[in-house]
Design a protein around this motif. Sequence first.
Motif, PDB file in Angstrom:
ATOM      1  N   GLY A  82       0.783  -1.230   0.000  1.00 54.33           N
ATOM      2  CA  GLY A  82       0.000   0.000   0.000  1.00 54.33           C
ATOM      3  C   GLY A  82       0.814   1.280   0.000  1.00 54.33           C
ATOM      4  N   VAL A  83       2.134   1.181  -0.097  1.00 55.06           N
ATOM      5  CA  VAL A  83       2.951   2.392  -0.121  1.00 55.06           C
ATOM      6  C   VAL A  83       2.580   3.220  -1.352  1.00 55.06           C
ATOM      7  CG1 VAL A  83       4.928   1.470  -1.418  1.00 55.06           C
ATOM      8  CG2 VAL A  83       5.280   3.252   0.279  1.00 55.06           C
ATOM      9  N   VAL A  84       2.610   4.543  -1.188  1.00 54.63           N
ATOM     10  CA  VAL A  84       2.194   5.462  -2.255  1.00 54.63           C
ATOM     11  C   VAL A  84       3.361   6.374  -2.603  1.00 54.63           C
ATOM     12  CG1 VAL A  84       0.624   7.344  -2.854  1.00 54.63           C
ATOM     13  CG2 VAL A  84      -0.177   5.477  -1.405  1.00 54.63           C
ATOM     14  N   ALA A  85       3.583   6.598  -3.883  1.00 56.95           N
ATOM     15  CA  ALA A  85       4.605   7.564  -4.292  1.00 56.95           C
ATOM     16  C   ALA A  85       4.035   8.483  -5.356  1.00 56.95           C
ATOM     17  CB  ALA A  85       5.840   6.836  -4.825  1.00 56.95           C
ATOM     18  N   ASP A  86       4.613   9.675  -5.459  1.00 54.32           N
ATOM     19  CA  ASP A  86       4.163  10.641  -6.453  1.00 54.32           C
ATOM     20  C   ASP A  86       4.724  10.324  -7.829  1.00 54.32           C
ATOM     21  OD1 ASP A  86       2.717  12.191  -4.699  1.00 54.32           O
ATOM     22  OD2 ASP A  86       4.401  13.501  -4.226  1.00 54.32           O
ATOM     23  N   VAL A  87       3.940  10.555  -8.838  1.00 52.46           N
ATOM     24  CA  VAL A  87       4.382  10.447 -10.225  1.00 52.46           C
ATOM     25  C   VAL A  87       3.997  11.760 -10.891  1.00 52.46           C
ATOM     26  CG1 VAL A  87       4.110   9.227 -12.409  1.00 52.46           C
ATOM     27  CG2 VAL A  87       3.938   7.963 -10.251  1.00 52.46           C
ATOM     28  N   ASP A  88       4.962  12.414 -11.490  1.00 51.60           N
ATOM     29  CA  ASP A  88       4.629  13.681 -12.125  1.00 51.60           C
ATOM     30  C   ASP A  88       3.643  13.458 -13.260  1.00 51.60           C
ATOM     31  OD1 ASP A  88       6.026  15.355 -10.479  1.00 51.60           O
ATOM     32  OD2 ASP A  88       7.872  15.160 -11.623  1.00 51.60           O
ATOM     33  N   CYS A  89       2.925  14.523 -13.545  1.00 53.58           N
ATOM     34  CA  CYS A  89       1.925  14.508 -14.593  1.00 53.58           C
ATOM     35  C   CYS A  89       2.483  13.853 -15.854  1.00 53.58           C
ATOM     36  CB  CYS A  89       1.549  15.959 -14.858  1.00 53.58           C
ATOM     37  SG  CYS A  89       0.078  16.147 -15.780  1.00 53.58           S
ATOM     38  N   ALA A  90       1.699  12.969 -16.461  1.00 50.26           N
ATOM     39  CA  ALA A  90       2.195  12.175 -17.584  1.00 50.26           C
ATOM     40  C   ALA A  90       2.510  13.020 -18.811  1.00 50.26           C
ATOM     41  CB  ALA A  90       1.172  11.101 -17.945  1.00 50.26           C
ATOM     42  N   ALA A  91       1.716  14.020 -19.080  1.00 49.27           N
ATOM     43  CA  ALA A  91       1.866  14.726 -20.348  1.00 49.27           C
ATOM     44  C   ALA A  91       2.003  16.237 -20.186  1.00 49.27           C
ATOM     45  CB  ALA A  91       0.704  14.395 -21.261  1.00 49.27           C
ATOM     46  N   GLY A  92       2.379  16.693 -18.999  1.00 43.76           N
ATOM     47  CA  GLY A  92       2.616  18.124 -18.847  1.00 43.76           C
ATOM     48  C   GLY A  92       1.591  18.829 -18.002  1.00 43.76           C
ATOM     49  N   GLU A  93       0.611  19.451 -18.643  1.00 43.36           N
ATOM     50  CA  GLU A  93      -0.298  20.312 -17.900  1.00 43.36           C
ATOM     51  C   GLU A  93      -1.660  19.684 -17.683  1.00 43.36           C
ATOM     52  OE1 GLU A  93      -0.344  24.244 -19.522  1.00 43.36           O
ATOM     53  OE2 GLU A  93       1.713  24.420 -18.777  1.00 43.36           O
TER      54      GLU A  93
END
Length: 145
Positions: free
Chosen positions: A100-111
């Motif tokens: 259940g650990v959660v990590a951030d992923v930057d926006c896939a396509a920018g904005e």
Amino acid sequence: MTVSQGPTIAEELRGAGLRVTAARVALLETVRHGDHLDVEAIAAGVRDRVGHISLQAVYDALYALAAAGLIRRIEPADSRARFEGRVGDNHHHVVCRSCGVVADVDCAAGEAPCLTASDDHGFSIDEAEVVYWGLCPDCSIARNS
Ligand SMILES: [Zn+2]
Ligand SMILES: [Zn+2]
């Protein structure tokens, strides 16, 4: 994210139309310093800062801060609700199916909304919330050994 010398937490609360209380300041600090904390972990952090506070009061404050846009609630399927201080940047999350650990992923396509729906059904879409599921490195190792 760069850290700028912005307004104090009390000023941010006031700016969002919220009454400033020690518990709310402590809660916002706890959520921002933490990493997708659940309610229990947030309650512990608030108690470290200001002493006793009921779980109900923590829930109430979380709700108020989330409604004001100061924190973001994420609730992966079958997982406890988590809260984070990173708001307004339309980032996504990767969640481990095992622990259940959660990590951030930057926006896939920018904005925002980041992903274009193949059919928007006439909606004006402003956000795409994506959850990537898989196994974290620790759980992958455990499974393969
Ligand atoms: Zn895991
Ligand atoms: Zn996040």
